[in-house]
Design a protein around this motif. Structure first.
Motif, short mmCIF file in Angstrom:
data_model
loop_
_atom_site.label_atom_id
_atom_site.label_comp_id
_atom_site.label_asym_id
_atom_site.label_seq_id
_atom_site.Cartn_x
_atom_site.Cartn_y
_atom_site.Cartn_z
N GLY A 26 0.82 -1.20 0.00
CA GLY A 26 0.00 0.00 0.00
C GLY A 26 0.86 1.25 0.00
O GLY A 26 0.56 2.23 -0.70
N THR A 27 1.93 1.23 0.78
CA THR A 27 2.87 2.35 0.79
C THR A 27 3.51 2.52 -0.58
O THR A 27 3.65 3.64 -1.08
N LEU A 28 3.88 1.42 -1.20
CA LEU A 28 4.50 1.46 -2.52
C LEU A 28 3.57 2.10 -3.54
O LEU A 28 3.96 3.03 -4.26
N VAL A 29 2.33 1.64 -3.59
CA VAL A 29 1.38 2.17 -4.58
C VAL A 29 1.10 3.64 -4.33
O VAL A 29 1.08 4.46 -5.26
N GLY A 30 0.89 4.01 -3.06
CA GLY A 30 0.59 5.39 -2.74
C GLY A 30 1.72 6.34 -3.10
O GLY A 30 1.50 7.41 -3.67
N ARG A 31 2.95 5.96 -2.78
CA ARG A 31 4.07 6.84 -3.05
C ARG A 31 4.42 6.87 -4.54
O ARG A 31 4.92 7.88 -5.05
N ILE A 32 4.18 5.79 -5.27
CA ILE A 32 4.34 5.84 -6.72
C ILE A 32 3.36 6.86 -7.31
O ILE A 32 3.72 7.65 -8.20
N ALA A 33 2.13 6.85 -6.81
CA ALA A 33 1.14 7.81 -7.30
C ALA A 33 1.58 9.24 -7.03
O ALA A 33 1.42 10.13 -7.88
N VAL A 34 2.15 9.48 -5.85
CA VAL A 34 2.61 10.83 -5.50
C VAL A 34 3.69 11.29 -6.46
O VAL A 34 3.62 12.40 -7.03
N VAL A 35 4.72 10.48 -6.66
CA VAL A 35 5.84 10.88 -7.51
C VAL A 35 5.41 10.98 -8.97
O VAL A 35 5.89 11.85 -9.71
N THR A 36 4.47 10.14 -9.39
CA THR A 36 3.96 10.21 -10.75
C THR A 36 3.28 11.55 -11.01
O THR A 36 3.36 12.09 -12.13
N LEU A 37 2.62 12.10 -10.01
CA LEU A 37 2.02 13.43 -10.17
C LEU A 37 3.09 14.48 -10.47
O LEU A 37 2.87 15.40 -11.26
N GLY A 38 4.24 14.34 -9.83
CA GLY A 38 5.34 15.25 -10.13
C GLY A 38 5.83 15.11 -11.56
O GLY A 38 6.09 16.11 -12.25
N VAL A 39 5.98 13.87 -12.01
CA VAL A 39 6.39 13.63 -13.39
C VAL A 39 5.40 14.25 -14.37
O VAL A 39 5.78 14.92 -15.34
#
Length: 261
Positions: free
Chosen positions: A95-108
């Motif tokens: 869950g942490t992995l998916v959530g933080r991937i989503a966060v960084v993807t917003l930056g990209v």
């Protein structure tokens, strides 16, 4: 459902602390400037330059948003409270992995959109296909770097250990990766610098760096694919990125599952 709940929580954590807005502004500013330079200079390939900037900036941001995602709550004791609910340790990590991937993807996404808008606004030629490639490959790279950060965070007990390991790994990838074969050859050569061309295993080692693999995929798709050895192909680089993702998060899962909290 538990996994999605945890992923949503990890996604909203940076929103509550407002660090998400800082990251989005950083990406928009950096890539907006790149778009401006590309718009005012027809000789500058904005998409290719965006890959070079992502290779430097994205690992820093991804590791910053993931290195303490599990180690921090574990050190403070709040992780025990979370695990008192019907969440498994595996769900916490994934869950942490998916959530933080989503966060960084917003930056990209913010960076690519800013580069597109600035390029158009300042009269540059726009190649939407190229920018789409940059977005897709950079999102893959973001997922890999977040997996490395979360894997580290799940493997250690304190934030100090997490930050040292995470940013030590960044220095390794960015500055010291290609020096390790030279050091090994120096030792094996009787503490004398070897002469002649490097052996093939040194060239393969260089391509195992996740930052190098990201650039290899992007450059192979944006430009003419390289010819020659298989370890210079885009497919080899994609396999390297996939291996970093699976191995690092897998090690984190195993270590976290065995940890005494």
């Amino acid at each position: 459902m538990s996994l999605l709940t945890l992923a949503k929580r990890r996604l909203l954590d940076p929103v509550r602390t407002r660090s998400l807005w800082v990251m989005l502004a950083l990406f928009a500013l950096v890539f907006g400037l790149m778009g401006y330079l590309g718009g005012s200079n027809s000789m500058l390939d904005t998409a290719t330059q965006s890959v070079a900037i992502m290779a430097f900036l994205l690992p820093l941001v991804a590791l910053s948003y993931s290195y303490d995602a599990i180690a921090g709550p574990r050190e403070s004791g709040s992780l025990r409270v979370l695990l008192s609910y019907p969440f498994t340790r595996r769900e916490v990590v994934l869950g942490t992995l998916v959530g933080r991937i989503a966060v960084v993807t917003l930056g990209v996404l913010a960076g690519v959109l800013a580069a597109i808008v600035a390029t158009v606004a300042f009269g540059g030629s726009l190649d939407l296909v190229a920018f789409g490639i940059v977005l897709a490959v950079s999102t893959l790279f973001a997922a890999v770097m977040v997996a490395i950060g979360v894997g580290i965070s799940a493997s250690v007990a304190t934030t100090n250990a997490a930050v040292l390991t995470a940013f030590g790994s960044y220095l390794l990838y960015f500055a010291f990766w290609d020096l390790l074969p030279t050091l090994g050859r120096y030792v094996l050569n009787g503490f004398a610098f070897p002469t002649g061309p490097p052996p093939e295993w040194v060239l393969i080692w260089s391509q195992l760096n996740p930052i190098t693999a990201y650039r290899a995929v992007a450059e192979a798709v944006l430009a003419q694919p390289p010819t020659g050895a298989v370890y210079h192909t885009a497919w080899f680089a994609i396999v390297v990125l996939g291996a970093w993702f699976v191995l690092t998060i897998g090690i984190g899962l195993v270590r976290f599952d065995r940890a005494d909290l």
